[in-house]
Write a protein that holds these residues in place. Structure first.
Motif, PDB file in Angstrom:
ATOM      1  N   PHE A 289      -7.868 -50.387   4.075  1.00 55.22           N
ATOM      2  CA  PHE A 289      -8.680 -50.048   2.905  1.00 55.22           C
ATOM      3  C   PHE A 289      -9.707 -48.961   3.220  1.00 55.22           C
ATOM      4  N   TYR A 290     -10.186 -48.940   4.464  1.00 57.82           N
ATOM      5  CA  TYR A 290     -11.165 -47.919   4.850  1.00 57.82           C
ATOM      6  C   TYR A 290     -10.551 -46.522   4.734  1.00 57.82           C
ATOM      7  N   PHE A 291      -9.342 -46.357   5.254  1.00 52.29           N
ATOM      8  CA  PHE A 291      -8.699 -45.046   5.203  1.00 52.29           C
ATOM      9  C   PHE A 291      -8.232 -44.701   3.789  1.00 52.29           C
ATOM     10  N   ILE A 292      -7.881 -45.725   3.001  1.00 52.53           N
ATOM     11  CA  ILE A 292      -7.500 -45.475   1.611  1.00 52.53           C
ATOM     12  C   ILE A 292      -8.685 -44.899   0.837  1.00 52.53           C
ATOM     13  N   PHE A 293      -9.857 -45.569   0.975  1.00 53.36           N
ATOM     14  CA  PHE A 293     -11.042 -45.099   0.266  1.00 53.36           C
ATOM     15  C   PHE A 293     -11.559 -43.779   0.843  1.00 53.36           C
ATOM     16  N   LEU A 294     -11.368 -43.572   2.152  1.00 53.52           N
ATOM     17  CA  LEU A 294     -11.832 -42.351   2.802  1.00 53.52           C
ATOM     18  C   LEU A 294     -11.069 -41.136   2.305  1.00 53.52           C
ATOM     19  N   SER A 295      -9.787 -41.342   2.045  1.00 52.86           N
ATOM     20  CA  SER A 295      -8.945 -40.222   1.601  1.00 52.86           C
ATOM     21  C   SER A 295      -8.943 -40.038   0.091  1.00 52.86           C
ATOM     22  N   ALA A 296      -9.616 -40.919  -0.636  1.00 45.35           N
ATOM     23  CA  ALA A 296      -9.645 -40.812  -2.100  1.00 45.35           C
ATOM     24  C   ALA A 296     -10.486 -39.611  -2.525  1.00 45.35           C
ATOM     25  N   THR A 297     -10.083 -38.961  -3.611  1.00 48.29           N
ATOM     26  CA  THR A 297     -10.811 -37.789  -4.118  1.00 48.29           C
ATOM     27  C   THR A 297     -12.065 -38.195  -4.886  1.00 48.29           C
ATOM     28  N   TYR A 298     -12.123 -39.462  -5.291  1.00 51.86           N
ATOM     29  CA  TYR A 298     -13.285 -39.949  -6.045  1.00 51.86           C
ATOM     30  C   TYR A 298     -14.438 -40.228  -5.077  1.00 51.86           C
ATOM     31  N   ASN A 299     -15.630 -39.761  -5.415  1.00 53.12           N
ATOM     32  CA  ASN A 299     -16.814 -39.974  -4.581  1.00 53.12           C
ATOM     33  C   ASN A 299     -17.531 -41.250  -5.014  1.00 53.12           C
ATOM     34  N   PHE A 300     -17.444 -42.276  -4.185  1.00 46.11           N
ATOM     35  CA  PHE A 300     -18.068 -43.555  -4.513  1.00 46.11           C
ATOM     36  C   PHE A 300     -19.570 -43.506  -4.229  1.00 46.11           C
ATOM     37  N   ASP A 301     -20.345 -44.043  -5.178  1.00 51.55           N
ATOM     38  CA  ASP A 301     -21.791 -44.117  -5.017  1.00 51.55           C
ATOM     39  C   ASP A 301     -22.260 -45.455  -5.603  1.00 51.55           C
ATOM     40  N   PHE A 302     -22.497 -46.411  -4.711  1.00 53.97           N
ATOM     41  CA  PHE A 302     -22.876 -47.753  -5.141  1.00 53.97           C
ATOM     42  C   PHE A 302     -24.394 -47.920  -5.294  1.00 53.97           C
ATOM     43  N   SER A 303     -25.151 -46.902  -4.961  1.00 53.91           N
ATOM     44  CA  SER A 303     -26.614 -47.037  -4.974  1.00 53.91           C
ATOM     45  C   SER A 303     -27.161 -47.291  -6.373  1.00 53.91           C
ATOM     46  N   SER A 304     -26.500 -46.740  -7.387  1.00 51.22           N
ATOM     47  CA  SER A 304     -26.998 -46.913  -8.762  1.00 51.22           C
ATOM     48  C   SER A 304     -26.835 -48.339  -9.274  1.00 51.22           C
TER      49      SER A 304
END
Length: 259
Positions: free
Chosen positions: A36-51
């Motif tokens: 899952f780490y490499f799946i999310f790392l290679s995703a084009t979507y920029n995740f931002d959980f801070s909000s």
């Protein structure tokens, strides 16, 4: 490399050695985490959980609301299911027909349609405007059809010789079911009943269409505030997993004790 090999067959009721279990669990978690780490790392979507941190209490509130609604719905659904099960097994034809029609209707129509029909038509006609009570009753009515079939299958799985033998011993009808039929049926209904509770927790997400502030509804509201669609649905999935996983574990433990 003996820790890769289980020292028993999966279908036997023996527990794994603790060391082997920990090592295999660690390896599995490491593989899944890496994947899952490499799946999310290679995703084009920029995740931002801070909000999402500013709305953490809203998610916690939705978590406990979902849990409470699911538990109350299951309790009421079990009571309805017992009545339906009696009607489906009794010899009074009209009761038997009613139970069959009810079960087939509930199982054959989408829950979303049932929620909309019951809340906006039946509940409105009866003057019941509390959406939380309506939601609990809707889930209870929905789950009762499935739980009834679980109960009925469990009771019918007990051979009729058991009933006839208890009858020959002079036991009353109540004592036969209490001491002979139900204890044997319980082992057969426990696993599907726990599965139904897990499904009920997940089905409660559809109550968001009538604006009940459960997990999914609160997640949708947070998404409307923050526009963090993927960021909010990942914690949402984890919350449902946290709710359903202990049920599965507890069911397996109880099943072993009863067997």
């Amino acid at each position: 490399m003996s820790f890769f090999v289980l020292n028993h067959k999966f279908n036997e009721n023996k527990s794994l050695k603790f060391t082997n279990f920990i090592i295999n669990a660690f390896i599995l978690i490491t593989i899944l985490f890496t994947f899952f780490y490499f799946i999310f790392l290679s995703a084009t979507y920029n995740f931002d959980f801070s909000s999402l941190l500013a709305y953490k209490y809203k998610m916690i509130s939705g978590f406990f609301t979902t849990l409470l609604i699911s538990i109350l719905s299951l309790i009421i659904g079990v009571l309805f299911a017992l009545i339906l099960c009696y009607m489906s097994l009794c010899r009074i034809i009209i009761f038997n027909m009613f139970s069959r029609v009810y079960i087939e209707f509930i199982r054959g129509t989408p829950l979303l349609v049932q929620i909309l029909l019951i809340y906006y038509i039946f509940a409105d006609s009866l003057g019941l405007d509390n959406r939380y009570i309506c939601g609990i009753l809707i889930l209870a009515l929905f789950s009762s059809a499935y739980i009834c079939e679980i109960f009925r299958a469990g009771i019918l799985s007990v051979h009729k010789i058991q009933y006839e033998s208890a009858k020959a011993l002079g036991l009353s009808e109540f004592d036969i079911y209490k001491s002979v039929i139900f204890p044997q049926a319980l082992k057969n209904i426990l696993a599907p009943l726990s599965g139904q509770l897990s499904n009920l927790i997940k089905d409660s997400s559809l109550l968001s269409v009538i604006a009940i502030s459960e997990l999914t509804q609160n997640a949708q509201e947070i998404n409307a505030f923050t526009f963090s669609t993927l960021e909010i649905y990942i914690p949402l999935a984890l919350c449902y997993l946290i709710l359903t996983l202990p049920i599965s574990i507890f069911s397996r433990i109880l099943e072993k004790k009863l067997s």
